[in-house]
Write a protein that holds these residues in place. Structure first.
Motif, short mmCIF file in Angstrom:
data_model
loop_
_atom_site.label_atom_id
_atom_site.label_comp_id
_atom_site.label_asym_id
_atom_site.label_seq_id
_atom_site.Cartn_x
_atom_site.Cartn_y
_atom_site.Cartn_z
N ILE A 121 34.78 36.42 45.58
CA ILE A 121 34.64 36.17 44.15
C ILE A 121 34.20 37.44 43.42
CG2 ILE A 121 33.25 34.93 42.43
CD1 ILE A 121 33.23 32.56 44.43
N ALA A 122 33.26 38.19 44.02
CA ALA A 122 32.81 39.44 43.40
C ALA A 122 33.97 40.41 43.23
CB ALA A 122 31.70 40.06 44.26
N GLN A 123 34.80 40.51 44.25
CA GLN A 123 35.96 41.40 44.17
C GLN A 123 36.94 40.93 43.10
OE1 GLN A 123 37.77 41.94 48.02
NE2 GLN A 123 35.89 42.73 48.96
N ALA A 124 37.16 39.63 43.03
CA ALA A 124 38.09 39.09 42.03
C ALA A 124 37.57 39.33 40.62
CB ALA A 124 38.29 37.60 42.27
N PHE A 125 36.27 39.16 40.42
CA PHE A 125 35.69 39.39 39.11
C PHE A 125 35.77 40.86 38.71
CE2 PHE A 125 32.61 35.49 39.02
CZ PHE A 125 33.69 34.66 38.81
N ALA B 41 38.50 28.99 33.06
CA ALA B 41 39.36 30.08 33.53
C ALA B 41 38.61 30.96 34.52
CB ALA B 41 39.85 30.91 32.35
N LEU B 42 37.33 31.21 34.25
CA LEU B 42 36.52 32.03 35.15
C LEU B 42 36.37 31.37 36.52
CD1 LEU B 42 34.80 34.67 35.14
CD2 LEU B 42 32.84 33.23 34.53
N LEU B 43 36.07 30.08 36.51
CA LEU B 43 35.91 29.36 37.78
C LEU B 43 37.24 29.24 38.52
CD1 LEU B 43 33.35 26.57 36.84
CD2 LEU B 43 32.95 28.65 38.16
N GLU B 44 38.34 29.18 37.79
CA GLU B 44 39.65 29.13 38.45
C GLU B 44 39.95 30.44 39.17
OE1 GLU B 44 43.00 27.37 39.82
OE2 GLU B 44 41.40 26.42 38.64
N ILE B 45 39.56 31.57 38.57
CA ILE B 45 39.70 32.87 39.24
C ILE B 45 38.88 32.86 40.53
CG2 ILE B 45 39.12 35.32 39.07
CD1 ILE B 45 39.67 35.08 36.04
N ALA B 46 37.66 32.39 40.44
CA ALA B 46 36.78 32.35 41.61
C ALA B 46 37.34 31.43 42.69
CB ALA B 46 35.39 31.88 41.19
N LEU B 47 37.86 30.29 42.30
CA LEU B 47 38.40 29.34 43.26
C LEU B 47 39.61 29.90 43.98
CD1 LEU B 47 38.17 26.49 44.42
CD2 LEU B 47 39.55 25.67 42.50
N LYS B 48 40.50 30.56 43.25
CA LYS B 48 41.67 31.17 43.87
C LYS B 48 41.28 32.28 44.83
CE LYS B 48 45.01 30.13 40.23
NZ LYS B 48 45.90 30.69 39.17
#
Length: 296
Positions: free
Chosen positions: A282-286, A254-261
């Motif tokens: 990715i930093a902003q998404a996290f 799930a974490l990598l899917e957030i990063a990929l999107k």
């Protein structure tokens, strides 16, 4: 499984009354076929059946069997709903050490678990295969789970249950298994990727966006999305094989899917600029995900 069902299943594969007569087909392949049939059935084989299989192994029928001809039978067992039954049957009759000595050597080897107890690598392998079976995973995923830990069987005892440099030991062993059985290219590619990356995926963190961006690129998330998704299946099955995790979602996927999107709209041509833009996205998404979790 009743003896009547067992006889019927074996007869369908080899002909009438063939439970005790292997003359109609290659005896070595008969052992594999029976193990594959048992993997498709409910329950464990009875002692008489194991004795028959053990006798074929003891007679040396597997020594001259062509591994390339064994492969379809291994595939049949691996693609069953509970692939662990294939491994257990082969191990119980002494065939596993003849067919896949690299896998047989994992039983009795400890590895650190997230809990207080260590896990036996062979038992863990069987649980991970069954997790993949329940998820309907493709062959490449199941083969990767079968092969990815073979470099851990001879880790120095003073280091156990840690397995230093198992990737270096595992790579040639996986390559040898693939050459021996003439496995499809996608099986070899995913097994080698899982060997190198599965434990890194387990350790991925929101706190390090830059390394996550590089990991996604290394895993083929941008240019080989199907293989990336298969690797996530491997990692999820490995995760679910640990005690208390059966059927639970795999948080790292799930974490990598957030990063990929977060990287979906980035189209920088310059490599350095593209990597930098991905890391920032990715930093902003996290940060956004963490904020949403805190206020939700």
């Amino acid at each position: 499984m009743s003896r009547k069902t067992l006889r019927r299943g074996f007869a369908m594969a080899f002909g009438p009354d063939s439970l005790f007569d292997y003359g109609q087909t290659d005896p070595g392949l008969s052992v594999l076929r029976m193990a594959a049939l048992l993997a498709e059935a409910d329950g464990d084989p009875d002692e008489e059946t194991l004795d028959v299989l053990f006798e074929q192994v003891e007679a040396g029928h597997l020594v001259d069997a062509d591994p390339a001809q064994m492969w379809p039978e291994l595939v049949r067992g691996l693609m069953s709903p509970a692939p662990s039954r294939l491994i257990k049957t082969l191990r119980d009759c002494g065939a596993l050490v003849e067919i896949l000595p690299e896998v047989a050597a994992l039983f009795g080897v400890p590895q650190i678990s997230d809990g207080e107890d260590e896990v036996d690598l062979g038992e863990h392998l069987m649980r991970s295969l069954d997790a993949a079976g329940k998820g309907g995973a493709p062959l490449a995923v199941r083969f990767a789970l079968l092969a990815m830990n073979v470099g851990k069987s001879d880790s120095p005892r003073e280091h156990l249950p840690v397995h230093y440099r198992h990737v270096e030991r595992g790579r040639p062993r996986i390559e040898d298994i693939c050459a021996r059985f003439r496995t499809p290219a996608e099986c070899k590619a995913l097994a080698l990727l899982a060997l190198a990356e599965c434990e890194r995926v387990h350790r991925v963190s929101k706190m390090r966006a830059g390394p996550v961006a590089l990991m996604l690129e290394r895993l083929g998330a941008f240019d080989a999305p199907e293989r990336f998704q298969e690797l996530m299946m491997v990692c999820a099955s490995d995760f679910c094989a640990h005690a208390g995790r059966e059927g639970k979602p795999y948080p790292k996927a799930a974490l990598l899917e957030i990063a990929l999107k977060a990287c979906a709209e980035i189209a920088e041509n310059d490599l350095e600029a593209r990597q930098s833009a991905r890391a920032e996205a990715i930093a902003q998404a996290f940060r956004s995900e963490r904020w949403a979790s805190e206020v939700g």
